[in-house]
Design a protein around this motif. Structure first.
Motif, PDB file in Angstrom:
ATOM      1  N   GLN A 105      32.847  38.863  52.494  1.00  0.00           N
ATOM      2  CA  GLN A 105      34.153  38.388  52.035  1.00  0.00           C
ATOM      3  C   GLN A 105      34.965  39.474  51.338  1.00  0.00           C
ATOM      4  OE1 GLN A 105      32.596  35.239  49.615  1.00  0.00           O
ATOM      5  NE2 GLN A 105      32.841  33.698  51.225  1.00  0.00           N
ATOM      6  N   ILE A 106      34.327  40.276  50.484  1.00  0.00           N
ATOM      7  CA  ILE A 106      35.067  41.272  49.713  1.00  0.00           C
ATOM      8  C   ILE A 106      34.454  42.673  49.839  1.00  0.00           C
ATOM      9  CG2 ILE A 106      36.035  39.628  48.068  1.00  0.00           C
ATOM     10  CD1 ILE A 106      33.046  41.767  47.065  1.00  0.00           C
ATOM     11  N   MET A 111      36.886  44.700  54.129  1.00  0.00           N
ATOM     12  CA  MET A 111      38.187  45.041  53.566  1.00  0.00           C
ATOM     13  C   MET A 111      38.842  46.196  54.323  1.00  0.00           C
ATOM     14  SD  MET A 111      38.639  42.730  51.367  1.00  0.00           S
ATOM     15  CE  MET A 111      40.179  43.360  50.683  1.00  0.00           C
ATOM     16  N   ALA A 228      38.762  44.347  45.454  1.00  0.00           N
ATOM     17  CA  ALA A 228      38.646  42.930  45.791  1.00  0.00           C
ATOM     18  C   ALA A 228      37.636  42.240  44.883  1.00  0.00           C
ATOM     19  CB  ALA A 228      38.255  42.772  47.258  1.00  0.00           C
ATOM     20  N   HIS A 232      38.484  39.150  42.447  1.00  0.00           N
ATOM     21  CA  HIS A 232      37.689  37.921  42.547  1.00  0.00           C
ATOM     22  C   HIS A 232      37.190  37.486  41.171  1.00  0.00           C
ATOM     23  CE1 HIS A 232      34.659  35.077  44.016  1.00  0.00           C
ATOM     24  NE2 HIS A 232      33.808  35.680  43.200  1.00  0.00           N
TER      25      HIS A 232
END
Length: 250
Positions: A105-106, A111, A228, A232
């Motif tokens: 996700q990050i 990214m 990121a 988050h």
């Protein structure tokens, strides 16, 4: 939040226990117990630490921390000055290396795909720790146009090792010092491979296997995951977050 709570959350969120790494992931230098302000950056260098001190940060989160395998174990010189500054100002240092590269996700790989506009981005599941990713361009480009696109999106002109293919539609990538994934990328049948660094042997591998190689910079390809992660944490826990980029042309 408390430092131990942050550590426990990141241990789970980044799935740290899945990885065999070259440095400890998690808390590397202990600071104050309560964390309200976090600084993120790519590497725990002195300018980053100094900037965190000036901002009165409680913790620094980095991709490249301390205590790498095969480095001297004594705390002298540059390492002593860095650690001394952290201890003097009671700042926690947390480092996350391969878990940050791989996070779906990050992480740095996903990214980078977003930064370059790559689509159908996904890890290659039969590679060690799923660090190699692959996908495709939204529209095929010439190799020269793709080099220009990478440079514009990352703010750094890549080194392009050309192959015979006249168009690039499919791509594999792994951020940082991952040039030796070029053989696995070739096995996927992609047109190009992107990583951060390059070695002398990479030139021959690219030419003989007819795959375009783009060395886009270790720092430049790993700017986005740690940012990121900080964003988050700020959203998840209401922490103040500041990303500080210490420019590095390598």
């Amino acid at each position: 939040m408390q430092s131990i709570e942050l550590q426990q959350y990141l241990q789970s969120f980044l799935q740290v226990d899945k990885f065999r790494d070259y440095a400890p992931n998690g808390l590397q230098v202990e600071g104050r117990a309560e964390i309200r302000r976090i600084v993120t950056g790519v590497t725990a260098c002195q300018p980053l630490i100094d900037a965190a001190v000036a901002w009165h940060a409680d913790a620094i989160l980095v991709h490249h921390g301390f205590f790498w395998k095969n480095e001297p174990q004594v705390i002298v010189g540059m390492k002593q000055r860095r650690i001394k500054a952290l201890l003097a100002h009671d700042i926690n240092l947390l480092g996350y290396h391969l878990p940050l590269d791989a996070h779906p996700q990050i992480g740095n790989n996903v990214m980078l795909a977003r930064q370059l506009g790559l689509v159908d981005a996904r890890p290659v599941t039969d590679t060690p720790q799923e660090l190699l990713w692959h996908g495709r361009l939204a529209e095929a480009m010439s190799p020269e146009a793709f080099a220009n696109w990478i440079g514009a999106r990352l703010g750094r002109e890549p080194l392009h090792l050309p192959a015979a293919k006249s168009q690039i539609a499919t791509v594999a990538w792994c951020t940082g010092g991952a040039q030796d994934y070029i053989d696995q990328a070739t096995a996927l049948g992609v047109d190009a491979f992107i990583s951060g660094e390059v070695s002398e042997r990479t030139f021959h591998s690219a030419a003989e296997q007819d795959i375009h190689y783009y060395a886009a910079g270790h720092h430049a390809t790993e700017l986005y995951g740690i940012q990121a992660l900080g964003q988050h944490l700020a959203q998840q826990f209401g922490l103040e977050h500041r990303f500080i980029d210490i420019s590095n042309p390598v």
